[in-house]
Design an enzyme around this catalytic site. Structure first.
Site, PDB file in Angstrom:
ATOM      1  N   THR A 197     -16.172  10.086  29.333  1.00  0.00           N
ATOM      2  CA  THR A 197     -15.521   8.739  29.380  1.00  0.00           C
ATOM      3  C   THR A 197     -14.652   7.849  28.959  1.00  0.00           C
ATOM      4  O   THR A 197     -14.681   6.920  27.879  1.00  0.00           O
ATOM      5  CB  THR A 197     -17.391   7.340  30.052  1.00  0.00           C
ATOM      6  OG1 THR A 197     -17.559   8.342  31.247  1.00  0.00           O
ATOM      7  CG2 THR A 197     -16.384   6.237  30.915  1.00  0.00           C
TER       8      THR A 197
ATOM      9  N   ARG B 213     -25.147  11.267  42.694  1.00  0.00           N
ATOM     10  CA  ARG B 213     -25.055  10.226  41.323  1.00  0.00           C
ATOM     11  C   ARG B 213     -24.224   9.660  42.039  1.00  0.00           C
ATOM     12  O   ARG B 213     -22.647  10.138  40.918  1.00  0.00           O
ATOM     13  CB  ARG B 213     -25.866  11.094  40.831  1.00  0.00           C
ATOM     14  CG  ARG B 213     -25.846  10.240  39.679  1.00  0.00           C
ATOM     15  CD  ARG B 213     -25.178  10.534  38.247  1.00  0.00           C
ATOM     16  NE  ARG B 213     -25.315   9.699  36.853  1.00  0.00           N
ATOM     17  CZ  ARG B 213     -24.406   9.205  36.024  1.00  0.00           C
ATOM     18  NH1 ARG B 213     -23.343   9.763  35.875  1.00  0.00           N
ATOM     19  NH2 ARG B 213     -25.238   8.487  35.283  1.00  0.00           N
ATOM     20  N   VAL B 214     -23.897   8.122  41.684  1.00  0.00           N
ATOM     21  CA  VAL B 214     -23.131   7.462  41.201  1.00  0.00           C
ATOM     22  C   VAL B 214     -23.401   6.728  39.421  1.00  0.00           C
ATOM     23  O   VAL B 214     -24.119   6.494  39.251  1.00  0.00           O
ATOM     24  CB  VAL B 214     -22.763   6.074  41.849  1.00  0.00           C
ATOM     25  CG1 VAL B 214     -21.472   5.070  41.339  1.00  0.00           C
ATOM     26  CG2 VAL B 214     -22.380   6.805  42.957  1.00  0.00           C
ATOM     27  N   GLY B 215     -23.055   6.720  38.739  1.00  0.00           N
ATOM     28  CA  GLY B 215     -22.359   6.185  37.191  1.00  0.00           C
ATOM     29  C   GLY B 215     -22.657   4.428  37.208  1.00  0.00           C
ATOM     30  O   GLY B 215     -22.545   4.210  38.006  1.00  0.00           O
ATOM     31  N   ASP B 216     -22.471   4.491  36.134  1.00  0.00           N
ATOM     32  CA  ASP B 216     -22.711   2.944  35.276  1.00  0.00           C
ATOM     33  C   ASP B 216     -20.817   2.376  35.682  1.00  0.00           C
ATOM     34  O   ASP B 216     -20.107   1.356  35.949  1.00  0.00           O
ATOM     35  CB  ASP B 216     -23.307   2.515  34.295  1.00  0.00           C
ATOM     36  CG  ASP B 216     -22.020   3.526  33.336  1.00  0.00           C
ATOM     37  OD1 ASP B 216     -21.716   4.860  33.528  1.00  0.00           O
ATOM     38  OD2 ASP B 216     -22.150   2.868  31.778  1.00  0.00           O
TER      39      ASP B 216
ATOM     40  N   GLY C 204     -21.611   6.349  28.008  1.00  0.00           N
ATOM     41  CA  GLY C 204     -23.416   6.905  27.871  1.00  0.00           C
ATOM     42  C   GLY C 204     -24.418   7.003  29.012  1.00  0.00           C
ATOM     43  O   GLY C 204     -23.617   7.151  29.877  1.00  0.00           O
TER      44      GLY C 204
ATOM     45  N   GLY D 213     -25.643   6.770  32.206  1.00  0.00           N
ATOM     46  CA  GLY D 213     -25.211   5.614  33.090  1.00  0.00           C
ATOM     47  C   GLY D 213     -26.486   4.276  33.457  1.00  0.00           C
ATOM     48  O   GLY D 213     -26.535   3.315  33.573  1.00  0.00           O
TER      49      GLY D 213
HETATM   50  C1  SD4 Z   1     -22.173   8.297  33.087  1.00  0.00           C
HETATM   51  N1  SD4 Z   1     -21.648   6.629  31.811  1.00  0.00           N
HETATM   52  O1  SD4 Z   1     -21.404   8.941  34.825  1.00  0.00           O
HETATM   53  C2  SD4 Z   1     -21.504   8.518  32.030  1.00  0.00           C
HETATM   54  C3  SD4 Z   1     -21.339   9.099  31.317  1.00  0.00           C
HETATM   55  C4  SD4 Z   1     -20.230   8.799  29.511  1.00  0.00           C
HETATM   56  O2  SD4 Z   1     -19.991   9.432  28.138  1.00  0.00           O
HETATM   57  O3  SD4 Z   1     -19.967   7.692  29.323  1.00  0.00           O
HETATM   58  N2  SD4 Z   1     -19.928   9.981  29.597  1.00  0.00           N
HETATM   59  O4  SD4 Z   1     -23.192   7.913  33.162  1.00  0.00           O
END
Ligand code: SD4
Length: 348
Positions: A202, A230-233, A254, A256
Site C-alpha cells: 500500500t 472486501r474493502v480495506g482501510d 497493514g 486494514g
Molecule cells: C489493506 N491496508 O487492504 C491494506 C493492505 C496493506 O501493505 O497496507 N498492505 O488492508
C-alpha cells in the site's frame, strides 16, 4: 481521579512527553513529502517537482500515486495481487487541506484509482464510490478500461496461493480480521509470503506544501487474496488516511480491518491535536490495536506514519519492518519505523 480530570491531565503532560524521545524527527522545512515503504522514495521523487515549484500538496499526492500506479511490477495498482477469485480490485482515497475527501473501493480495470477518488472529491457530493458504480463513474470521466490480465508477478503469486488455499469463508468473520488462510487453517495476514517477500503493497502519502497546507492519499490493490468485495482501510477516510490542516496528517499500512476498527489515522491525528508528537501519537494508536488483539497481535502488522503542522514526522508499527520515505530540501531517505514487537525469526 475522574475521567475528565484524567483527560485534562493527559493533555497537559502530552507536550512534555512528546519531546522526550530521541527518535522523533527534527521539524523539517516545508515542503515535505512522506510515503510508505521503500518504494516511497521513488514516489517522493515523482511528487517533488510539484512541491519544489510551490505547487499544491494535493497535486503532489496525485503525482506520486500516478507514478506508483503506473509501475506494473509493483504491488500497487493493476499489477498488484488479486483477490481470492482472481480479480485485482483497487482501493484509494484522497483528502485535502479543507477536509474535502474522496475515495473508491473495489475498483477494477482502471489504472489510476487515486485520480478517480480525486474526481469523486471534486465533482460529486459524495465521498466513496464502490465496485461497478465506481467503474461507471471512472468511465464517464474519461478514464479508460484496461485489460483484466494479471501481471506476470501477480499471476505467479496467485497460482502459488491457489495450490495451497481453498476458498473457505470464515463464519465469524467479524472476529477474524483477515481472510488469508495459512497452513494451519488459521486466517491471518502473513507477514511474509513463502518466497520471503513481504505482504505489503500500500502506498500511503502525506504532503505539506510551501504554504503549509497538508494533503494525503492512499492507493492499493489491498490485501492479497482477500475475499471478493472486501474493502480495506485504504478507501476509508479516518482509517487509512486522515488530514486536519490545523494539526497534521497520518496514513497507514497493514491489516486494514484493524485500522478501521480503531479509526486509526483519525485517532493518530487526534492524539497529535492533544500535543503528542507524531511518533507517540502513532504509538498510542498501535497500543490500542495490540490491546484489542492480545491473542494475535504478534501475527499482524499495522504501521502508521504521521506528520504534524510544524513538519515533525514519525512512525510506529506493531512489528519491526515498517519503513517510510521522507523528502525535504535537506532529507531524502528511508526511515525505519519504531515498533512494538521485534520481527519473528524466519523458520527457514
Ligand atoms: C489493506 N491496508 O487492504 C491494506 C493492505 C496493506 O501493505 O497496507 N498492505 O488492508
Amino acid at each position: 481521579m475522574n475521567r475528565r480530570k484524567f483527560i485534562n491531565l493527559t493533555a497537559l503532560t502530552a507536550p512534555l512527553l512528546s519531546f522526550s524521545k530521541v527518535t522523533e524527527s527534527i521539524p523539517a522545512v516545508k515542503p515535505i513529502m512522506i510515503s510508505t515503504w521503500e518504494e516511497g522514495k521513488n514516489v517522493n521523487k515523482a511528487a517533488w517537482g510539484i512541491l519544489s515549484e510551490k505547487g499544491r500538496a494535493i497535486d503532489a499526492i496525485e503525482a506520486g500515486a500516478i507514478y506508483v500506479e503506473d509501475k506494473i511490477s509493483c504491488c500497487v495498482g493493476l499489477g498488484g495481487n488479486p483477490d481470492r477469485d482472481g480479480f485485482v480490485t483497487l482501493d484509494a482515497c484522497i483528502m485535502d487541506e479543507n477536509a474535502n475527501c474522496g475515495a473508491v473501493a473495489g475498483l477494477e480495470r482502471i489504472k489510476h484509482p487515486l485520480s478517480v477518488a480525486r474526481k469523486v472529491m471534486e465533482t460529486t457530493p459524495h465521498v466513496l464510490l464502490v465496485g461497478d458504480g465506481a467503474l461507471k463513474f471512472a468511465l464517464q470521466n474519461g478514464f479508460t478500461i484496461e485489460n483484466k490480465e494479471l501481471s506476470i508477478d501477480a499471476k505467479k503469486e496467485y497460482e502459488k496461493w491457489l495450490k495451497k488455499s481453498t476458498y473457505k469463508p470464515v463464519i465469524n468473520i467479524e472476529n477474524l480480521p483477515v481472510q488469508v488462510e495459512n497452513k494451519d487453517g488459521a486466517f491471518t495476514m502473513p507477514l511474509k509470503f513463502d518466497d520471503g517477500s513481504f505482504n505489503h503493497d500500500t502506498m500511503g502519502m502525506i504532503a505539506m506544501d510551501v504554504s503549509g497546507n497538508v494533503s494525503g492519499g492512499v492507493t492499493t490493490s489491498g490485501m492479497a487474496f482477500k475475499m471478493h468485495g472486501r474493502v480495506g482501510d485504504s478507501a476509508v477516510i479516518g482509517a487509512g488516511l486522515f488530514v486536519d490542516n490545523e494539526v497534521g496528517a497520518a496514513t497507514s499500512s497493514g491489516v486494514g480491518e484493524e485500522v478501521i476498527r480503531t479509526c486509526g489515522t483519525h485517532t493518530v491525528v487526534e492524539f497529535m491535536r492533544r500535543g503528542y508528537s507524531p511518533e507517540t501519537a502513532c504509538k498510542k494508536t498501535i497500543e490500542r490495536i495490540i490491546k484489542n488483539n492480545k491473542a494475535r497481535a504478534k501475527t499482524l502488522q499495522v504501521g502508521f506514519v504521521a506528520v504534524n503542522k510544524k513538519g515533525a514526522y514519525g512512525a510506529y508499527a506493531v512489528q519491526e519492518g515498517f519503513v517510510y520515505a521522507v523528502k525535504t530540501k535537506q532529507v531524502d531517505r528511508i526511515f525505519k519505523s519504531a515498533f512494538f514487537y521485534k520481527a519473528p525469526k524466519s523458520e527457514d
